[in-house]
Design an enzyme around this catalytic site. Structure first.
Site, PDB file in Angstrom:
ATOM      1  N   ASN A   1       2.146  -7.746  -3.728  1.00 32.37           N
ATOM      2  CA  ASN A   1       3.599  -8.337  -3.688  1.00 32.37           C
ATOM      3  C   ASN A   1       4.876  -8.159  -4.777  1.00 32.37           C
ATOM      4  OD1 ASN A   1       2.149 -10.988  -2.092  1.00 32.37           O
ATOM      5  ND2 ASN A   1       3.796 -10.333  -0.972  1.00 32.37           N
TER       6      ASN A   1
ATOM      7  N   LYS B   1      -9.269  -6.381   0.560  1.00 34.30           N
ATOM      8  CA  LYS B   1      -8.520  -4.793  -0.150  1.00 34.30           C
ATOM      9  C   LYS B   1      -9.144  -4.705  -1.911  1.00 34.30           C
ATOM     10  CE  LYS B   1      -4.706  -5.223  -2.495  1.00 34.30           C
ATOM     11  NZ  LYS B   1      -3.239  -4.605  -3.105  1.00 34.30           N
TER      12      LYS B   1
END
Length: 316
Positions: A138, A226
């Site tokens: 983010n 991920k």
């Protein structure tokens, strides 16, 4: 949501590079005009807040290319079943052609023997990459890289981070955003591995299988498929097609996963296992099953490198 409709907005109609790839591969997708391409300096990539330095070489592809560096580890197999069983794309041949086209513009990425470095003199540690990838969530590569540098400057060792006051860790990584959550996740990981191994390290993961790395890492809050795939790909040497914001969006734009309409239609008539919702995790499992192992490292960097890769001209 019709993902291909979203793609037509994201890629901006007519791109030289993706258009060339689309034309050569008969892909009916909208693409954007990039103008004259300026090649970025070779030898450095910037992805997930990680600066990958001293690659064996970033080589402009001319048809078939020779590969150098350490061999891909394939001795420890993992289930490669796609969650979208029966969906025809992308095929291995399609990915190979797509890589050839992109490598002409961005260079084929080859893994160096030393792997990634984060500006430390002692060389990379798995914990460096785990923490750096958490910090990259983010936020931008630049901010996460700065946050990692400030964390290491304030706390020279992972033991120091482990035993520090949470507020001090938060201040060190504040520029990367979500500091309260990220500091909590990081310290939890450090305290857990110290409790289990009597030292603050994750170097034991280098002996794990591909699925073992996923199991060891995904048990921690803040760590998903991920991050585990990045550790496999960059640090351990297992081919693993990590899916971040860029890869996920390109997969939707290029039609590598079913649209919502295709998924619902399939599930309505299929007697087999239904296709799941299209998420980063399901796309990861699908692409990891479809991509040739030998191209996962190069394709991942081309699709995620914000210094000299596709995101420079076609960002997600």
């Amino acid at each position: 949501v019709n993902h291909r409709d979203d793609a037509s907005v994201a890629l901006r109609p007519d791109s030289d590079i993706v258009a060339t790839a689309a034309a050569e591969m008969d892909l009916a997708i909208p693409v954007a005009h990039f103008g004259v391409m300026k090649r970025k300096p070779a030898g450095v990539a910037f992805s997930h807040g990680i600066r990958v330095r001293r690659l064996a070489k970033v080589v402009a592809a001319k048809g078939a290319t020779k590969r150098s560096g350490p061999p891909v580890r394939t001795s420890q197999p993992m289930s490669v079943a796609s969650p979208f069983a029966g969906f025809p794309r992308p095929s291995a041949a399609e990915i190979t052609r797509f890589h050839t086209v992109l490598a002409k513009h961005y260079g084929e990425r080859r893994q160096s023997k030393r792997g990634t470095q984060r500006g430390t003199q002692r060389g990379p540690e798995i914990l460096d990459t785990v923490v750096g990838t958490i910090l990259s969530q983010n936020t931008t590569n630049t901010n996460s890289y700065k946050a990692f540098g400030q964390l290491k400057q304030r706390f020279p060792t992972w033991d120091a981070v482990r035993t520090a006051r949470p507020a001090a860790v938060q201040r060190a990584i504040k520029c990367g955003g979500l500091a309260p959550k990220k500091s909590q996740w990081i310290q939890h990981i450090l305290r857990t591995v110290y409790k289990e191994y009597k030292q603050t390290t994750m170097e034991h993961l280098r002996a794990e299988s591909k699925q073992g790395v996923h199991a060891q890492l995904e048990r921690f809050p803040g760590v998903g498929k991920k991050t585990a795939a990045i550790i496999n790909l960059f640090e351990v040497g297992h081919p693993d097609m990590a899916v971040d914001t860029h890869v996920f969006r390109y997969a939707l734009q290029l039609g590598w996963v079913p649209t919502e309409e295709e998924r619902l239609a399939h599930n309505k008539v299929s007697e087999g296992k239904p296709w799941p919702a299209v998420t980063r995790d399901s796309v990861y499992e699908h692409l990891d099953a479809c991509f040739p192992d030998r191209l996962k490292y190069s394709m991942h960097l081309i699709l995620t490198d914000t210094v000299g890769g596709l995101p420079v001209h076609c960002g997600a």
